[in-house]
Scaffold this motif. Structure first.
Motif, PDB file in Angstrom:
ATOM      1  N   ASP A  64      -8.033 -37.522   2.183  1.00  0.00           N
ATOM      2  CA  ASP A  64      -9.428 -37.976   2.147  1.00  0.00           C
ATOM      3  C   ASP A  64      -9.510 -39.490   2.301  1.00  0.00           C
ATOM      4  O   ASP A  64     -10.347 -40.020   3.047  1.00  0.00           O
ATOM      5  CB  ASP A  64     -10.093 -37.551   0.840  1.00  0.00           C
ATOM      6  N   ASP A  65      -8.630 -40.196   1.584  1.00  0.00           N
ATOM      7  CA  ASP A  65      -8.621 -41.664   1.649  1.00  0.00           C
ATOM      8  C   ASP A  65      -8.261 -42.130   3.059  1.00  0.00           C
ATOM      9  O   ASP A  65      -8.927 -43.016   3.617  1.00  0.00           O
ATOM     10  CB  ASP A  65      -7.615 -42.216   0.634  1.00  0.00           C
ATOM     11  N   LEU A  66      -7.217 -41.523   3.634  1.00  0.00           N
ATOM     12  CA  LEU A  66      -6.803 -41.913   4.981  1.00  0.00           C
ATOM     13  C   LEU A  66      -7.881 -41.584   6.007  1.00  0.00           C
ATOM     14  O   LEU A  66      -8.107 -42.351   6.949  1.00  0.00           O
ATOM     15  CB  LEU A  66      -5.496 -41.209   5.349  1.00  0.00           C
ATOM     16  N   SER A  67      -8.557 -40.449   5.837  1.00  0.00           N
ATOM     17  CA  SER A  67      -9.617 -40.067   6.772  1.00  0.00           C
ATOM     18  C   SER A  67     -10.772 -41.054   6.721  1.00  0.00           C
ATOM     19  O   SER A  67     -11.352 -41.420   7.754  1.00  0.00           O
ATOM     20  CB  SER A  67     -10.109 -38.647   6.460  1.00  0.00           C
ATOM     21  N   THR A  68     -11.118 -41.492   5.502  1.00  0.00           N
ATOM     22  CA  THR A  68     -12.189 -42.477   5.348  1.00  0.00           C
ATOM     23  C   THR A  68     -11.814 -43.795   6.028  1.00  0.00           C
ATOM     24  O   THR A  68     -12.605 -44.389   6.770  1.00  0.00           O
ATOM     25  CB  THR A  68     -12.479 -42.718   3.855  1.00  0.00           C
ATOM     26  N   ARG A  69     -10.592 -44.239   5.772  1.00  0.00           N
ATOM     27  CA  ARG A  69     -10.130 -45.490   6.379  1.00  0.00           C
ATOM     28  C   ARG A  69     -10.020 -45.352   7.893  1.00  0.00           C
ATOM     29  O   ARG A  69     -10.375 -46.276   8.647  1.00  0.00           O
ATOM     30  CB  ARG A  69      -8.778 -45.882   5.783  1.00  0.00           C
ATOM     31  N   LEU A  70      -9.551 -44.190   8.353  1.00  0.00           N
ATOM     32  CA  LEU A  70      -9.398 -43.968   9.786  1.00  0.00           C
ATOM     33  C   LEU A  70     -10.753 -43.986  10.488  1.00  0.00           C
ATOM     34  O   LEU A  70     -10.898 -44.566  11.572  1.00  0.00           O
ATOM     35  CB  LEU A  70      -8.693 -42.636  10.021  1.00  0.00           C
ATOM     36  N   ALA A  71     -11.747 -43.359   9.869  1.00  0.00           N
ATOM     37  CA  ALA A  71     -13.087 -43.347  10.459  1.00  0.00           C
ATOM     38  C   ALA A  71     -13.642 -44.768  10.551  1.00  0.00           C
ATOM     39  O   ALA A  71     -14.266 -45.148  11.554  1.00  0.00           O
ATOM     40  CB  ALA A  71     -14.012 -42.460   9.634  1.00  0.00           C
TER      41      ALA A  71
ATOM     42  N   GLU B  19      -1.587 -46.057  13.344  1.00  0.00           N
ATOM     43  CA  GLU B  19      -0.713 -45.981  12.165  1.00  0.00           C
ATOM     44  C   GLU B  19      -1.332 -45.075  11.100  1.00  0.00           C
ATOM     45  O   GLU B  19      -0.644 -44.243  10.490  1.00  0.00           O
ATOM     46  CB  GLU B  19      -0.474 -47.378  11.598  1.00  0.00           C
ATOM     47  N   LEU B  20      -2.638 -45.234  10.884  1.00  0.00           N
ATOM     48  CA  LEU B  20      -3.329 -44.390   9.906  1.00  0.00           C
ATOM     49  C   LEU B  20      -3.316 -42.927  10.341  1.00  0.00           C
ATOM     50  O   LEU B  20      -3.116 -42.020   9.520  1.00  0.00           O
ATOM     51  CB  LEU B  20      -4.775 -44.868   9.730  1.00  0.00           C
ATOM     52  N   ALA B  21      -3.535 -42.688  11.631  1.00  0.00           N
ATOM     53  CA  ALA B  21      -3.530 -41.316  12.149  1.00  0.00           C
ATOM     54  C   ALA B  21      -2.156 -40.677  11.971  1.00  0.00           C
ATOM     55  O   ALA B  21      -2.048 -39.501  11.593  1.00  0.00           O
ATOM     56  CB  ALA B  21      -3.944 -41.304  13.616  1.00  0.00           C
ATOM     57  N   ALA B  22      -1.109 -41.458  12.239  1.00  0.00           N
ATOM     58  CA  ALA B  22       0.252 -40.934  12.082  1.00  0.00           C
ATOM     59  C   ALA B  22       0.556 -40.633  10.620  1.00  0.00           C
ATOM     60  O   ALA B  22       1.146 -39.594  10.288  1.00  0.00           O
ATOM     61  CB  ALA B  22       1.265 -41.938  12.635  1.00  0.00           C
ATOM     62  N   GLU B  23       0.122 -41.550   9.739  1.00  0.00           N
ATOM     63  CA  GLU B  23       0.353 -41.325   8.309  1.00  0.00           C
ATOM     64  C   GLU B  23      -0.405 -40.101   7.827  1.00  0.00           C
ATOM     65  O   GLU B  23       0.113 -39.294   7.046  1.00  0.00           O
ATOM     66  CB  GLU B  23      -0.060 -42.560   7.507  1.00  0.00           C
ATOM     67  N   ARG B  24      -1.649 -39.950   8.292  1.00  0.00           N
ATOM     68  CA  ARG B  24      -2.418 -38.779   7.895  1.00  0.00           C
ATOM     69  C   ARG B  24      -1.746 -37.497   8.383  1.00  0.00           C
ATOM     70  O   ARG B  24      -1.701 -36.490   7.664  1.00  0.00           O
ATOM     71  CB  ARG B  24      -3.848 -38.854   8.431  1.00  0.00           C
ATOM     72  N   GLY B  25      -1.216 -37.528   9.592  1.00  0.00           N
ATOM     73  CA  GLY B  25      -0.516 -36.362  10.098  1.00  0.00           C
ATOM     74  C   GLY B  25       0.684 -35.991   9.238  1.00  0.00           C
ATOM     75  O   GLY B  25       0.933 -34.810   8.968  1.00  0.00           O
ATOM     76  N   THR B  26       1.415 -37.011   8.782  1.00  0.00           N
ATOM     77  CA  THR B  26       2.572 -36.763   7.914  1.00  0.00           C
ATOM     78  C   THR B  26       2.132 -36.144   6.587  1.00  0.00           C
ATOM     79  O   THR B  26       2.747 -35.190   6.099  1.00  0.00           O
ATOM     80  CB  THR B  26       3.325 -38.079   7.646  1.00  0.00           C
ATOM     81  N   VAL B  27       1.058 -36.697   6.016  1.00  0.00           N
ATOM     82  CA  VAL B  27       0.564 -36.177   4.734  1.00  0.00           C
ATOM     83  C   VAL B  27       0.011 -34.765   4.914  1.00  0.00           C
ATOM     84  O   VAL B  27       0.161 -33.904   4.034  1.00  0.00           O
ATOM     85  CB  VAL B  27      -0.503 -37.118   4.140  1.00  0.00           C
TER      86      VAL B  27
END
Length: 246
Positions: free
Chosen positions: A38-45, A141-149
């Motif tokens: 959720d946090d990464l999605s918010t930051r990514l958006a 970078e955020l998208a890649a991290e979100r994919g890993t999570v």
């Protein structure tokens, strides 16, 4: 309601399995990966929006630079044309000659001013392009991290779901040992209170943790072993065992 003591005791096994299912459901809902996603999605958006804004600005500056360079070229062409006329000796009138020289000088100043504008735009465009590159890298970078999570979440989900299926299978076996009317009562109470049956242990209901009164204990003592009794406090089914203190 009446039920064999053995069937009533199976309610405790069922309640234990239901508690395990509740714990698994809670684990699934509260995986730390979910909050992280959720946090990464918010930051990514947010960064994706910033990328669009930065790309728009860079595009606007690119068009502005192209126009400014076109203006410089236009003035330079006019100045070169006038300079050729002057150098060719075609202009003989002193008045026309002075006018042409004045225009050439004016065009030179105009070209210099426009070149300054182009340089200023180029600097702004360079900064805008750098901003686009920085934000794009951050977005990726955020998208890649979100994919890993998300992969970690899916792995955890698979493990929980596997365990849940195993517990569900055991529950089906236990539920099959319980009479339909007793099971229906248990399910109704579980829906209301979360736990449908609890052990009477040492004169205490382990469902609501309330110690029974002497009068209540005596009443239960006088009740037939196949009679289904309920806690007066929480209304759950009370299952009697040798540890009940009766």
């Amino acid at each position: 309601m009446k039920a064999a003591p053995a069937a009533q005791k199976r309610l405790l096994d069922l309640a234990e399995l239901d508690s395990a299912l509740d714990r698994l459901a809670h684990r699934r809902r509260t995986l730390p990966e979910l909050a992280r996603i959720d946090d990464l999605s918010t930051r990514l958006a947010r960064v994706a929006t910033q990328v669009i804004a930065a790309e728009t600005e860079a595009g606007d500056l690119a068009r502005e630079q192209t126009k400014a360079e076109g203006d410089v070229d236009s003035v330079r062409v006019r100045a070169e044309r006038d300079q050729k006329r002057l150098d060719s000796g075609q202009v003989s009138s002193p008045k026309d000659l002075a006018s042409l020289q004045s225009e050439i000088a004016s065009l030179g100043r105009r070209q210099s001013d426009l070149e300054e504008v182009v340089l200023e735009i180029m600097e702004r465009r360079e900064a805008a392009d750098a901003q686009v590159a920085r934000l794009t890298a951050e977005r990726d970078e955020l998208a890649a991290e979100r994919g890993t999570v998300e992969d970690a979440r899916d792995t955890a989900f698979a493990e929980i779901d596997k365990e849940r299926a195993e517990v569900q299978a055991k529950r089906g076996t236990v539920a099959g040992d319980i009479p339909a009317d007793l099971l229906a009562l248990y399910e109704k109470l579980r829906e209301q209170f979360g736990v449908g049956a609890a052990m009477l242990h040492g004169g205490r209901c382990l469902g609501c943790r309330t110690s029974l009164s002497i009068a209540e204990i005596n009443r239960i003592k006088a009740t037939a072993h196949d009679e289904v009794v309920r806690c007066e406090e929480c209304r759950r089914i009370l299952v009697r065992t040798p540890e009940s203190g009766l």
